[in-house]
Design a protein around this motif. Sequence first.
Motif, PDB file in Angstrom:
ATOM      1  N   PHE A  22      11.534  67.255  32.176  1.00  0.00           N
ATOM      2  CA  PHE A  22      11.306  66.622  31.943  1.00  0.00           C
ATOM      3  C   PHE A  22      11.102  65.105  30.735  1.00  0.00           C
ATOM      4  O   PHE A  22      11.214  64.563  30.786  1.00  0.00           O
ATOM      5  CB  PHE A  22       9.605  66.851  33.064  1.00  0.00           C
ATOM      6  CG  PHE A  22       8.201  65.695  32.543  1.00  0.00           C
ATOM      7  CD1 PHE A  22       8.713  64.429  33.515  1.00  0.00           C
ATOM      8  CD2 PHE A  22       7.639  65.556  31.604  1.00  0.00           C
ATOM      9  CE1 PHE A  22       7.553  63.806  33.088  1.00  0.00           C
ATOM     10  CE2 PHE A  22       6.485  65.248  31.848  1.00  0.00           C
ATOM     11  CZ  PHE A  22       6.735  63.302  32.324  1.00  0.00           C
ATOM     12  N   GLY A  81      10.827  56.590  32.593  1.00  0.00           N
ATOM     13  CA  GLY A  81      10.265  57.265  33.207  1.00  0.00           C
ATOM     14  C   GLY A  81      11.720  56.997  34.655  1.00  0.00           C
ATOM     15  O   GLY A  81      11.379  58.254  35.416  1.00  0.00           O
ATOM     16  N   ALA A  82      12.829  57.412  34.294  1.00  0.00           N
ATOM     17  CA  ALA A  82      14.007  57.449  35.105  1.00  0.00           C
ATOM     18  C   ALA A  82      15.006  58.116  35.290  1.00  0.00           C
ATOM     19  O   ALA A  82      14.596  59.344  35.881  1.00  0.00           O
ATOM     20  CB  ALA A  82      14.979  56.389  35.367  1.00  0.00           C
ATOM     21  N   ALA A  99      13.303  60.964  33.286  1.00  0.00           N
ATOM     22  CA  ALA A  99      11.863  61.693  33.108  1.00  0.00           C
ATOM     23  C   ALA A  99      12.853  62.268  34.669  1.00  0.00           C
ATOM     24  O   ALA A  99      12.238  63.637  35.109  1.00  0.00           O
ATOM     25  CB  ALA A  99      11.485  61.485  32.360  1.00  0.00           C
ATOM     26  N   LEU A 100      12.815  61.461  35.495  1.00  0.00           N
ATOM     27  CA  LEU A 100      12.377  62.401  36.818  1.00  0.00           C
ATOM     28  C   LEU A 100      13.958  62.888  37.355  1.00  0.00           C
ATOM     29  O   LEU A 100      13.762  63.863  38.049  1.00  0.00           O
ATOM     30  CB  LEU A 100      12.405  61.323  38.110  1.00  0.00           C
ATOM     31  CG  LEU A 100      12.409  61.467  39.269  1.00  0.00           C
ATOM     32  CD1 LEU A 100      11.037  62.384  39.161  1.00  0.00           C
ATOM     33  CD2 LEU A 100      12.055  59.629  40.258  1.00  0.00           C
ATOM     34  N   TYR A 153       7.430  70.523  38.779  1.00  0.00           N
ATOM     35  CA  TYR A 153       7.751  69.825  39.408  1.00  0.00           C
ATOM     36  C   TYR A 153       7.710  68.712  40.108  1.00  0.00           C
ATOM     37  O   TYR A 153       7.519  67.405  39.552  1.00  0.00           O
ATOM     38  CB  TYR A 153       9.157  70.510  40.294  1.00  0.00           C
ATOM     39  CG  TYR A 153       9.938  69.197  40.704  1.00  0.00           C
ATOM     40  CD1 TYR A 153      10.886  67.998  40.454  1.00  0.00           C
ATOM     41  CD2 TYR A 153       9.561  68.599  42.243  1.00  0.00           C
ATOM     42  CE1 TYR A 153      11.072  67.432  40.378  1.00  0.00           C
ATOM     43  CE2 TYR A 153      10.532  67.382  42.460  1.00  0.00           C
ATOM     44  CZ  TYR A 153      11.046  66.635  41.498  1.00  0.00           C
ATOM     45  OH  TYR A 153      12.801  65.226  41.965  1.00  0.00           O
ATOM     46  N   CYS A 204       5.705  66.756  37.720  1.00  0.00           N
ATOM     47  CA  CYS A 204       6.672  66.003  36.528  1.00  0.00           C
ATOM     48  C   CYS A 204       7.063  64.898  37.252  1.00  0.00           C
ATOM     49  O   CYS A 204       7.377  63.441  36.554  1.00  0.00           O
ATOM     50  CB  CYS A 204       7.076  66.923  35.641  1.00  0.00           C
ATOM     51  SG  CYS A 204       7.672  67.985  34.764  1.00  0.00           S
ATOM     52  N   ALA A 205       7.522  65.231  38.868  1.00  0.00           N
ATOM     53  CA  ALA A 205       7.695  63.893  38.934  1.00  0.00           C
ATOM     54  C   ALA A 205       6.417  62.491  39.613  1.00  0.00           C
ATOM     55  O   ALA A 205       7.007  61.796  39.599  1.00  0.00           O
ATOM     56  CB  ALA A 205       8.184  64.850  40.494  1.00  0.00           C
ATOM     57  N   VAL A 208       4.136  62.540  37.671  1.00  0.00           N
ATOM     58  CA  VAL A 208       3.983  61.012  36.334  1.00  0.00           C
ATOM     59  C   VAL A 208       5.543  60.403  36.397  1.00  0.00           C
ATOM     60  O   VAL A 208       5.013  59.363  35.310  1.00  0.00           O
ATOM     61  CB  VAL A 208       3.912  62.235  35.125  1.00  0.00           C
ATOM     62  CG1 VAL A 208       3.929  61.623  33.704  1.00  0.00           C
ATOM     63  CG2 VAL A 208       3.128  63.250  35.230  1.00  0.00           C
ATOM     64  N   SER A 209       7.260  60.628  36.216  1.00  0.00           N
ATOM     65  CA  SER A 209       7.637  60.141  36.554  1.00  0.00           C
ATOM     66  C   SER A 209       7.300  58.779  37.334  1.00  0.00           C
ATOM     67  O   SER A 209       7.483  57.823  36.473  1.00  0.00           O
ATOM     68  CB  SER A 209       8.786  61.064  36.509  1.00  0.00           C
ATOM     69  OG  SER A 209       9.037  61.906  35.938  1.00  0.00           O
ATOM     70  N   VAL A 210       7.442  59.007  38.096  1.00  0.00           N
ATOM     71  CA  VAL A 210       6.572  58.117  39.256  1.00  0.00           C
ATOM     72  C   VAL A 210       5.927  57.244  38.111  1.00  0.00           C
ATOM     73  O   VAL A 210       6.031  55.621  38.840  1.00  0.00           O
ATOM     74  CB  VAL A 210       6.755  58.342  40.914  1.00  0.00           C
ATOM     75  CG1 VAL A 210       6.024  57.214  40.992  1.00  0.00           C
ATOM     76  CG2 VAL A 210       7.692  59.179  41.789  1.00  0.00           C
ATOM     77  N   GLY A 211       4.722  57.707  38.281  1.00  0.00           N
ATOM     78  CA  GLY A 211       3.583  56.386  37.069  1.00  0.00           C
ATOM     79  C   GLY A 211       4.611  55.950  36.400  1.00  0.00           C
ATOM     80  O   GLY A 211       3.743  55.060  36.256  1.00  0.00           O
ATOM     81  N   LEU A 212       5.620  56.579  35.946  1.00  0.00           N
ATOM     82  CA  LEU A 212       6.316  55.862  34.826  1.00  0.00           C
ATOM     83  C   LEU A 212       7.021  54.468  34.704  1.00  0.00           C
ATOM     84  O   LEU A 212       6.593  53.567  34.386  1.00  0.00           O
ATOM     85  CB  LEU A 212       6.660  56.642  33.307  1.00  0.00           C
ATOM     86  CG  LEU A 212       5.672  57.189  32.558  1.00  0.00           C
ATOM     87  CD1 LEU A 212       6.398  59.006  32.128  1.00  0.00           C
ATOM     88  CD2 LEU A 212       4.931  56.534  31.660  1.00  0.00           C
ATOM     89  N   LEU A 213       7.486  54.505  36.036  1.00  0.00           N
ATOM     90  CA  LEU A 213       7.920  54.015  36.640  1.00  0.00           C
ATOM     91  C   LEU A 213       7.698  52.777  37.055  1.00  0.00           C
ATOM     92  O   LEU A 213       8.362  51.921  37.108  1.00  0.00           O
ATOM     93  CB  LEU A 213       9.319  54.337  37.898  1.00  0.00           C
ATOM     94  CG  LEU A 213      10.383  55.514  37.571  1.00  0.00           C
ATOM     95  CD1 LEU A 213      10.820  55.876  38.988  1.00  0.00           C
ATOM     96  CD2 LEU A 213      11.442  54.522  36.832  1.00  0.00           C
ATOM     97  N   SER A 254       6.650  51.202  33.722  1.00  0.00           N
ATOM     98  CA  SER A 254       7.761  50.259  33.314  1.00  0.00           C
ATOM     99  C   SER A 254       7.645  49.485  31.795  1.00  0.00           C
ATOM    100  O   SER A 254       7.845  49.250  30.494  1.00  0.00           O
ATOM    101  CB  SER A 254       8.433  51.446  33.424  1.00  0.00           C
ATOM    102  OG  SER A 254       9.445  50.034  34.066  1.00  0.00           O
TER     103      SER A 254
END
Lengths: 161, 276
Positions: free
Chosen positions: A56, A71-72, A74-75, B16, B19-20, B22-27, B30
């Motif tokens: 991450f 974020g892409a 990171a995921l 996971y 993290c996932a 947070v990643s989706v939130g960042l996406l 973005s």
Amino acid sequence: MRSFFAYIVAMVFLVLADAVAARLAIVTGIKPDVFLAATVFTVLYRGHAPAVLTGFLLGLCADLLQPTVFGANALRLATVGYVLGWLHGRFNEDMPHVQAGMLVAASCLGILIMGLEALAVSSVSFGYSWRVAVMPPADALAGVPVIVLLAQILRRPDGTS
Amino acid sequence: MTVREFLRVHQATVRYLGCASVSVGLLSVSSAETVQAFRSIAAYFLGLTQQPVHRVVAYPSDIAGRLMAAVYATDENERLRDLAKRMHVYKIRAEQLEQDHARMRAVLGTRPTGMGRLLNARVQRREPHQWFNTLIIARGKRDGIVPDAPVLTDRCMESVQIIGRIWSVEEETARVLLITDPLSGIPVGIAGKTAQGVLLGNGTPEPTIEYLLPESDVAPGDRVVTVTLPPGIMTGNLDVGSVVSVELSPRTGFKSARVTLAGNISVLDHVLVLVP
């Protein structure tokens, strides 16, 4: 303290290696994923849970360095760390063919996740080109030296990585 | 199993999921300006470290490029040698042209004797809807341009022809009022004759001379030149054009003559200004 400096050196090494890969991409058209190799290193040498977090964080770093949707990566790398993390401890991680195999698997998984992200999020771009087919071997080829070097940089006092 | 034990056993899964999320939130954010600004700052500092690496990596490819270039160096050398020879010939011709040009300038300079110096000016702007009215030149007060100074053209190398006068002057530019503009009025005479009148513009390429006395001997083909009238700055004996037709106006009692201009007023890329 020694461990902290080792992580700093490893991070600097990864940023520089990514710059080298970006330069190679201008010539070859393919950019080996250095951060994917670092994630695979964590999977092989550190374990399941650290691999998720490292993936991450490295993904965030890759998102900062590369012109992708934030974020892409990171995921993608967190998922790679999570999925491949189940394989931790099942193989001899020092064997180059194990490292290469893990890198190919990680690369394929990463491509799959990026494809799914592109389907789900319109702003994520995914190039359906010959590069997709060449990426896994390219990642394996460039990733093995990265893993070996990271293992040397992050060597523990007892001699293990 | 307590929550703590559950989290410890499923540590990787919990991490996971976090993290996932947070990643989706960042996406989803973005494209936010904050994210982009943060990325720009990071890219700025990381770019400093990447530049030396790029140079080091680029060095071998540069060497390879130079070696490849060396292979074609002979052909390129031949081509450049040929080009240098041609350039030498062009240089000699350019020097000859410069001498001719200087000689021509000297000849033109002597034509309006004792009336100041001719200043070459590039036409900076000419509005299509004011084609026969005004234009702007890239000379101004700084170059000594003064209001009412005659503006000439030398498209015909044998002589200079008046096409207007300076209307207003700025520091680096000046507006020229063409003699075809309805506001323009220039005292003119017929070369070799005593007839004099005022050349008035009418928005066409053929202005007219008004207020010619009925007894004046003006005929088509006569050469029209400027006349000096005190206290005006207009210089005399500058070529204007030639008379095309003459007619007597029964209403005013004066003759008027249509004049075709000697200078090509339609095509002006540069002009000459007669400055004191």
